[in-house]
Every structure is written in C-alpha cells, then in structure tokens.
Design a protein around this motif. Sequence first.
Motif, PDB file in Angstrom:
ATOM      1  N   TRP A   1      26.338  30.807 -17.320  1.00  0.00           N
ATOM      2  CA  TRP A   1      25.628  31.277 -18.508  1.00  0.00           C
ATOM      3  C   TRP A   1      24.440  32.137 -18.098  1.00  0.00           C
ATOM      4  CZ3 TRP A   1      25.429  26.280 -16.668  1.00  0.00           C
ATOM      5  CH2 TRP A   1      24.195  25.846 -16.222  1.00  0.00           C
ATOM      6  N   SER A   2      23.880  32.822 -19.094  1.00  0.00           N
ATOM      7  CA  SER A   2      22.685  33.641 -18.887  1.00  0.00           C
ATOM      8  C   SER A   2      21.668  33.288 -19.963  1.00  0.00           C
ATOM      9  CB  SER A   2      23.019  35.137 -18.968  1.00  0.00           C
ATOM     10  OG  SER A   2      23.972  35.499 -18.000  1.00  0.00           O
ATOM     11  N   LEU A   3      20.408  33.196 -19.566  1.00  0.00           N
ATOM     12  CA  LEU A   3      19.320  32.945 -20.512  1.00  0.00           C
ATOM     13  C   LEU A   3      18.772  34.290 -20.964  1.00  0.00           C
ATOM     14  CD1 LEU A   3      17.588  30.791 -21.883  1.00  0.00           C
ATOM     15  CD2 LEU A   3      16.037  30.890 -19.924  1.00  0.00           C
TER      16      LEU A   3
ATOM     17  N   LEU B   1      18.712  24.365 -17.231  1.00  0.00           N
ATOM     18  CA  LEU B   1      19.197  25.609 -17.816  1.00  0.00           C
ATOM     19  C   LEU B   1      18.900  26.808 -16.920  1.00  0.00           C
ATOM     20  CD1 LEU B   1      20.666  26.347 -20.424  1.00  0.00           C
ATOM     21  CD2 LEU B   1      18.470  26.899 -21.449  1.00  0.00           C
ATOM     22  N   ALA B   2      17.931  26.680 -16.036  1.00  0.00           N
ATOM     23  CA  ALA B   2      17.593  27.795 -15.148  1.00  0.00           C
ATOM     24  C   ALA B   2      18.605  27.981 -14.024  1.00  0.00           C
ATOM     25  CB  ALA B   2      16.203  27.573 -14.543  1.00  0.00           C
ATOM     26  N   ALA B   3      19.499  27.002 -13.814  1.00  0.00           N
ATOM     27  CA  ALA B   3      20.439  27.089 -12.695  1.00  0.00           C
ATOM     28  C   ALA B   3      21.457  28.200 -12.879  1.00  0.00           C
ATOM     29  CB  ALA B   3      21.154  25.751 -12.512  1.00  0.00           C
ATOM     30  N   GLY B   4      21.850  28.480 -14.106  1.00  0.00           N
ATOM     31  CA  GLY B   4      22.809  29.556 -14.358  1.00  0.00           C
ATOM     32  C   GLY B   4      24.260  29.156 -14.265  1.00  0.00           C
ATOM     33  N   SER B   5      24.569  27.996 -13.668  1.00  0.00           N
ATOM     34  CA  SER B   5      25.945  27.533 -13.584  1.00  0.00           C
ATOM     35  C   SER B   5      25.960  26.047 -13.291  1.00  0.00           C
ATOM     36  CB  SER B   5      26.729  28.293 -12.504  1.00  0.00           C
ATOM     37  OG  SER B   5      26.238  27.964 -11.220  1.00  0.00           O
ATOM     38  N   LEU B   6      27.076  25.403 -13.627  1.00  0.00           N
ATOM     39  CA  LEU B   6      27.282  24.006 -13.268  1.00  0.00           C
ATOM     40  C   LEU B   6      28.760  23.812 -12.971  1.00  0.00           C
ATOM     41  CD1 LEU B   6      28.766  22.008 -15.600  1.00  0.00           C
ATOM     42  CD2 LEU B   6      26.624  22.464 -16.786  1.00  0.00           C
ATOM     43  N   THR B   7      29.058  22.862 -12.100  1.00  0.00           N
ATOM     44  CA  THR B   7      30.433  22.490 -11.811  1.00  0.00           C
ATOM     45  C   THR B   7      30.616  21.019 -12.107  1.00  0.00           C
ATOM     46  OG1 THR B   7      29.878  22.092  -9.496  1.00  0.00           O
ATOM     47  CG2 THR B   7      30.784  24.252 -10.051  1.00  0.00           C
ATOM     48  N   MET B   8      31.836  20.665 -12.511  1.00  0.00           N
ATOM     49  CA  MET B   8      32.119  19.296 -12.925  1.00  0.00           C
ATOM     50  C   MET B   8      33.511  18.914 -12.447  1.00  0.00           C
ATOM     51  SD  MET B   8      32.168  17.754 -16.776  1.00  0.00           S
ATOM     52  CE  MET B   8      32.540  16.027 -17.072  1.00  0.00           C
TER      53      MET B   8
ATOM     54  N   ALA C   1      35.482  41.382 -23.128  1.00  0.00           N
ATOM     55  CA  ALA C   1      35.713  40.453 -24.229  1.00  0.00           C
ATOM     56  C   ALA C   1      34.368  39.954 -24.760  1.00  0.00           C
ATOM     57  CB  ALA C   1      36.560  39.283 -23.738  1.00  0.00           C
ATOM     58  N   PRO C   2      34.255  39.733 -26.077  1.00  0.00           N
ATOM     59  CA  PRO C   2      32.993  39.222 -26.630  1.00  0.00           C
ATOM     60  C   PRO C   2      32.629  37.868 -26.018  1.00  0.00           C
ATOM     61  CG  PRO C   2      34.454  39.992 -28.370  1.00  0.00           C
ATOM     62  CD  PRO C   2      35.257  39.977 -27.115  1.00  0.00           C
ATOM     63  N   ARG C   3      31.331  37.630 -25.879  1.00  0.00           N
ATOM     64  CA  ARG C   3      30.847  36.360 -25.354  1.00  0.00           C
ATOM     65  C   ARG C   3      30.178  35.569 -26.466  1.00  0.00           C
ATOM     66  NH1 ARG C   3      27.967  38.210 -19.625  1.00  0.00           N
ATOM     67  NH2 ARG C   3      29.865  38.961 -18.580  1.00  0.00           N
ATOM     68  N   LEU C   4      30.178  34.253 -26.317  1.00  0.00           N
ATOM     69  CA  LEU C   4      29.551  33.377 -27.294  1.00  0.00           C
ATOM     70  C   LEU C   4      28.094  33.138 -26.901  1.00  0.00           C
ATOM     71  CD1 LEU C   4      32.455  30.850 -27.804  1.00  0.00           C
ATOM     72  CD2 LEU C   4      31.728  32.647 -29.362  1.00  0.00           C
ATOM     73  N   SER C   5      27.254  33.101 -27.909  1.00  0.00           N
ATOM     74  CA  SER C   5      25.823  32.971 -27.674  1.00  0.00           C
ATOM     75  C   SER C   5      25.252  31.949 -28.649  1.00  0.00           C
ATOM     76  CB  SER C   5      25.127  34.326 -27.866  1.00  0.00           C
ATOM     77  OG  SER C   5      23.732  34.207 -27.763  1.00  0.00           O
ATOM     78  N   ALA C   6      24.326  31.112 -28.163  1.00  0.00           N
ATOM     79  CA  ALA C   6      23.677  30.089 -28.990  1.00  0.00           C
ATOM     80  C   ALA C   6      22.198  30.404 -29.132  1.00  0.00           C
ATOM     81  CB  ALA C   6      23.864  28.708 -28.370  1.00  0.00           C
ATOM     82  N   ARG C   7      21.658  30.156 -30.317  1.00  0.00           N
ATOM     83  CA  ARG C   7      20.221  30.358 -30.592  1.00  0.00           C
ATOM     84  C   ARG C   7      19.621  29.010 -30.933  1.00  0.00           C
ATOM     85  NH1 ARG C   7      17.344  35.082 -31.958  1.00  0.00           N
ATOM     86  NH2 ARG C   7      15.122  34.547 -31.864  1.00  0.00           N
TER      87      ARG C   7
ATOM     88  N   GLU D   1      23.579  32.783 -23.470  1.00  0.00           N
ATOM     89  CA  GLU D   1      24.864  33.471 -23.572  1.00  0.00           C
ATOM     90  C   GLU D   1      25.813  32.885 -22.530  1.00  0.00           C
ATOM     91  OE1 GLU D   1      26.207  37.779 -22.162  1.00  0.00           O
ATOM     92  OE2 GLU D   1      24.884  37.873 -23.926  1.00  0.00           O
ATOM     93  N   LEU D   2      26.976  32.416 -22.976  1.00  0.00           N
ATOM     94  CA  LEU D   2      27.974  31.847 -22.076  1.00  0.00           C
ATOM     95  C   LEU D   2      28.729  32.984 -21.392  1.00  0.00           C
ATOM     96  CD1 LEU D   2      29.364  28.970 -24.327  1.00  0.00           C
ATOM     97  CD2 LEU D   2      27.435  28.934 -22.748  1.00  0.00           C
ATOM     98  N   SER D   3      28.642  33.053 -20.073  1.00  0.00           N
ATOM     99  CA  SER D   3      29.239  34.163 -19.324  1.00  0.00           C
ATOM    100  C   SER D   3      30.696  33.917 -18.988  1.00  0.00           C
ATOM    101  CB  SER D   3      28.460  34.420 -18.034  1.00  0.00           C
ATOM    102  OG  SER D   3      27.085  34.586 -18.294  1.00  0.00           O
ATOM    103  N   ALA D   4      31.008  32.717 -18.478  1.00  0.00           N
ATOM    104  CA  ALA D   4      32.374  32.460 -18.020  1.00  0.00           C
ATOM    105  C   ALA D   4      32.601  30.966 -17.939  1.00  0.00           C
ATOM    106  CB  ALA D   4      32.632  33.108 -16.655  1.00  0.00           C
TER     107      ALA D   4
END
Length: 665
Positions: A409-411, A450-457, A377-383, A484-487
């Motif tokens: 996410w992925s940088l 942003l370098a962590a690659g994931s967060l939980t809440m 599935a396509p992923r959303l990406s922010a610039r 890029e948002l992975s999941a």
Amino acid sequence: MSGLLARAADLPALMSGAPAILVAETLPGWQSLRRPGLALWRLVAAGDAFRLVPEEARPEEEGWEALALPPAGALAVILPEKAAAAAALAAWWQAAAGLPPPLIEAADAAAAGAAVAARLLDALQGAQARAVALERSLVQTRRDYEETREVVAALSRRLGHRPPSPLSLALALEPGPGRLRRPAGEARLALRQPLGLRLQGIAALALHLAALPGGEGGETASEPAGAMRLRLRGEESGRIFAAWTLPAGALAPGWLTLDLPCPLGPERESAALELVAEGGLAAGLVLSLEEGWVPAHLACAVAGLPPAAEPEARALALRLWTAGPGERFIVPEHWNWDEAGASLPLEGVPQAIAPGTWHAARRVAGQWGRVDLGGEAPRLSARLRGAEEAALLLPRLTLAGHDVLRLDWSLRLGEAEGAGIGLCLLDRDAVVRGPAAALALGCFSGWRDLAAGSLTMTLPLGLGWQAQALILLRGAEGGDLQVELSALSLLPGRAPERLLATRARAEAERAPEPLAEAGVPVVGAVELHQHLRGRPGYEHLDIGLRDLAGGGQHWPGLRFKLARNNDTPLLEFRRARDWPEAFIEWPGRESDRFGPVMRLRPAEVGRLAGALSHPRDAALLAVLLDLLPLIADEAARQAGLGAEAGLWREAGGRFLATLPDALPA
C-alpha cells in the motif's frame, strides 16, 4: 586443418536450424543473394578451412574454434568454380554429417541464383512432406490414445468390482530413539523427505508420530489446535501426486496411515514427501526418526535447521506400499481433491491476484473509492478521519497452492504514526457481518505499522484453495489519512514469514451460531447501484445487499429498488441476469421489456405475505422489511442525499408498519 571454423558467440545462430546460405566472399556479387528470412554467412578462407562470418561482421583474427558438425540449417554452400578447397570441404562435410554437402559451384552470384532457387524449392517440398507425415502421425497417436483410454476405462470398471488387492511393502524405515521437533523460533514445522523411490505404483504410506501436544505419550487435556498437510510430489516436475490435510483432532500417537484413491500410474519421477504443521499442533508434534543413518541426499530437511552431515543424517520413520494398476480403488480419508494432480507455482515468484478479484471487493466499513491511474487498473483507496476504521472484503481469493499472502500500500495523505493495517483470512463460506465478527472467526495477521508499506502473512493450511480476505485499516486521533492499496500478491515458499498473531484453524473452522438463534436480522453490506430522478415526482434508489441473514436463513446477495412515486413508497424486484434470485417461488405476475417484475406498495404487503407459501420466501420478506429503514438511510447517505435521508428512512418504515404479525420479524 580442413573444415569450418566459427566464433563461440556465433554458435547459437549457426546451430539454431534457421535457413542459411554459406557463400564464399570471393564469389562476385555474393551480396545479391540476400533474401528476407534467409541468413547469409560468408566463407573466409583460412588455409584449408573456412571461417564462418556473419554477413555484416568483420572477421577477427582470434577466438576461432573448429566445428564438429555442419550448421544445422544450411541449404546451400556456394563456392567459385574450380575452387581449390571445394574437395577438402566436401570430404569434411561428408565425414562429419554422413551426408554430402549442398555444394553449388558457380562463376558468380547470378549464375548461382537458379541453383539456389531449386534448393529452396526442394527444402520447401521436404518441409511440407514432413508436416504431412507428422499430421498423420498425430492423428494415429490420437486414435491410439482414445483406444487406450477406452480399454483402461473398461478394465477399471471390471477391476473396480473386485476387493482391493493386498499391498506390497516397498519401503520400511522403522522408528528409532531419534526425535524431530519444530525448531526454536519457527511458527511452523515444515520438512521435506526424499523417498529414494519412483512414484510408480505408490498406493499408501505411513508416518510414525512419537507424540502429540500434551506429552510424549500423546495424552491431551483438550483437543490440540492446528492442522497438518502432507504432499507427495515429483522431484523433477514439482507436480503434486497426492495430498492430505488433517485436523489435529484426527491424529493419534503411533503409525499414521494415508491411502491414495488408486495406485499411481507409470510415473518415472523421483518421489518426495512434504509435511507442514501449524498452530498448537506444530508446537507439540514429535516425529520419529529412523535409527540408522542415510546418505545426505536422502536425509530429512527441516526448515530452520542446517543440513545434517552424513554421520548424523536421518530420515523420517515411515513405510511405503505399492500396488499394480487397477488393484485398488478406495475413498481415502483426509484426501485433498483440490491439490492432487496440480502443478505448484514457481517458488519465490510473486503472483498478483486477478483483476476480477478486485472488482468483486465490497466495502464492509469506512469510506472506499477507486483511483483511476490511466493505463493501469484502478486501485482502491480508503479515507479515514481521526480514529475511524475501514474494512474491505475480497470474497473470492484463489490461493492456488501458495503459502504467503503479501499486501502492498501507499500512504497518500496524513501521518502513519499510531495508525495500523491488518489482514484477516476466513473460510470461503464464512458470513462476514462486520470487522469484529470476522476477527473472531478468521486468522488475523495482527495490526502492522502503516508506515511499513507492505505486510506478509502465512496462509493457514485448512483454508484450501479459496478463501475470503478482509483488509482492515484504523486511523489515529488528530488527523486524516488516505491509504491506497497498491497490490495483493501470493507467493509459494517452503519457509514463509512467521505470523505475528495466529488463531488456530480449528477455531477458524468453528461454524457461526445459527441465524435463527441470533434473533436479530443483519446485513453485511449495502451497495448503491444507482440514484435516479425520473419523471416529476418519481425517484428511486437501486440497492444491492450482501450477506442478508435472519429467520434462520442466509442470502449471499439481493437486489431491489426502493422508489418514491409522489410520496408513495414502492419496492421493485426483478428476475434478470444481474439480479440475484430472490424468491424460491417467484410471486410476481407482471412483465415489461426488461423481463419479469414485481412491484410492491405498503398496502399490498399483507396480500403478498399471505401468498408466500415457501418459508424461505416469507423469511426474506420479514427480514428485508425489518431492516428496510436502516438500508434506505445508508443508501441515501451513499447517494449524497443527506437532507433527504429522513424521507427515504420514512419510506422504508411505512413498509415495516404494514408487516403482518404472523410473519417472523
């Protein structure tokens, strides 16, 4: 020793019930008995017994075990004529299964073929007869079920007119001097209390609150923030049979009594009570414990504390009442209709959000695009350029009883130093006017690296089963970033990660100021559906709006076309499947092959304003025309019409200039 022997590794296949033929390996031509879907097992003599060996396997010398029962799906046992061991095998089979063996004695495989075919036909006819009998039983069961439902409904209607019957006290654990508080270092108070009873007949329960935030006596200078959720669950299935969600302001020291709409039916499962408190309430809530000790398996288990040994094991101070079927029909306070009767997801198993949730995402700020990954599935990406911010709203996030939200996410471009990412959760009906306004209303995770690659809440209790999620990004000076948002996934769990920053749910539930008092029309997002250059002199922007508000009104969605026809501006509204309903009373009189349509020119604004009889329609015209220059400018920018954006802004301004003073602007 007579009978059958098998290796442990072969037992699952032998006892699966799959159709099988057992044939002596001394029978000439036994290989010709192979048939698709029919297992073939060789009988290898071992004294008075036979070893069961798969068709292609080589017999081993060790690891054989005697079977207590014959193979479940054996259709035939084929031995050579006058085999010496036939009588012993038949006697063992009769003793073990209580039935004679399906024995066939033949000179060779060809002679056994006819008998095997007859056995297969008998098995098929027997299976068909059983299937018919089962179908008839199913029909009769359905009839009985429907009759039972009708009887229960009739009895419920009759019993519902009687006053609620008195309850029977089934469990009374009176408060002692012991107290239970949130463990140090935990963001929530989360506990589980086995009740030692079955669920059947439970009609109400009470929990003793020793103190609330503000002191042992429960006096507070201001209403405490937070909420508390209680669930009555079945131990074996994990199903929720009762659920309540209480804001902190609804609590008082002493007995907290919670009712069920009607007594639970004949549920045989063991009952357990789960409690979770969050925010300021969790910090100051004190629960009473029963004075006497209880067995360890009935003790209260608290997240963050080790299990108590039996001399120190305590249960919560609580009371439980039961009633018979149909003896009580009430409307309980604080009842959570969304959760009662539901089955929770498997604990610890991440569940990705549905693709439709991503498709419904809309841009709130910054530049967003989709990355096509081929089969995925396509992923959303922010610039982000420099210290820019970006925000993406997921307006329909189904939480479905989960406890934790996880974002990955992925940088893809740039350095993460100084940049951040966060999640903000809002009520499903909240109006998102921008990132700053959302942070003031919602529950924010805090800015994460942003370098962590994931967060939980941790999910706030008061959100219910559906919410909105705002994903926020902020860049850093001196470089561009592409994220890029992975999941995005949800996880159930009893002890989720603590929040870095938590806003009280009582504040999150605070209603926004009425739009009429705000005084300024606003729009949440502008989305360009299409830019079309048609016949010479004609082009249009097909525009969608989200969360348009003003004049005391709110429109979740709106769609229209702004066109320039030989430099004459034109607005077009339609009544179509993909177009949100704009007007309460449709003012258009035209129609084309696509359906009803209304086209509006600047000179016709006054006539339309006079024809709008409904106040909401008049407010829509005023708010839209007031914002039209800005909307046109944003849509032109999204279409890449940088040099022509001024022409579109001017086209929107020509409509605003004709807006009658009588309409609210």
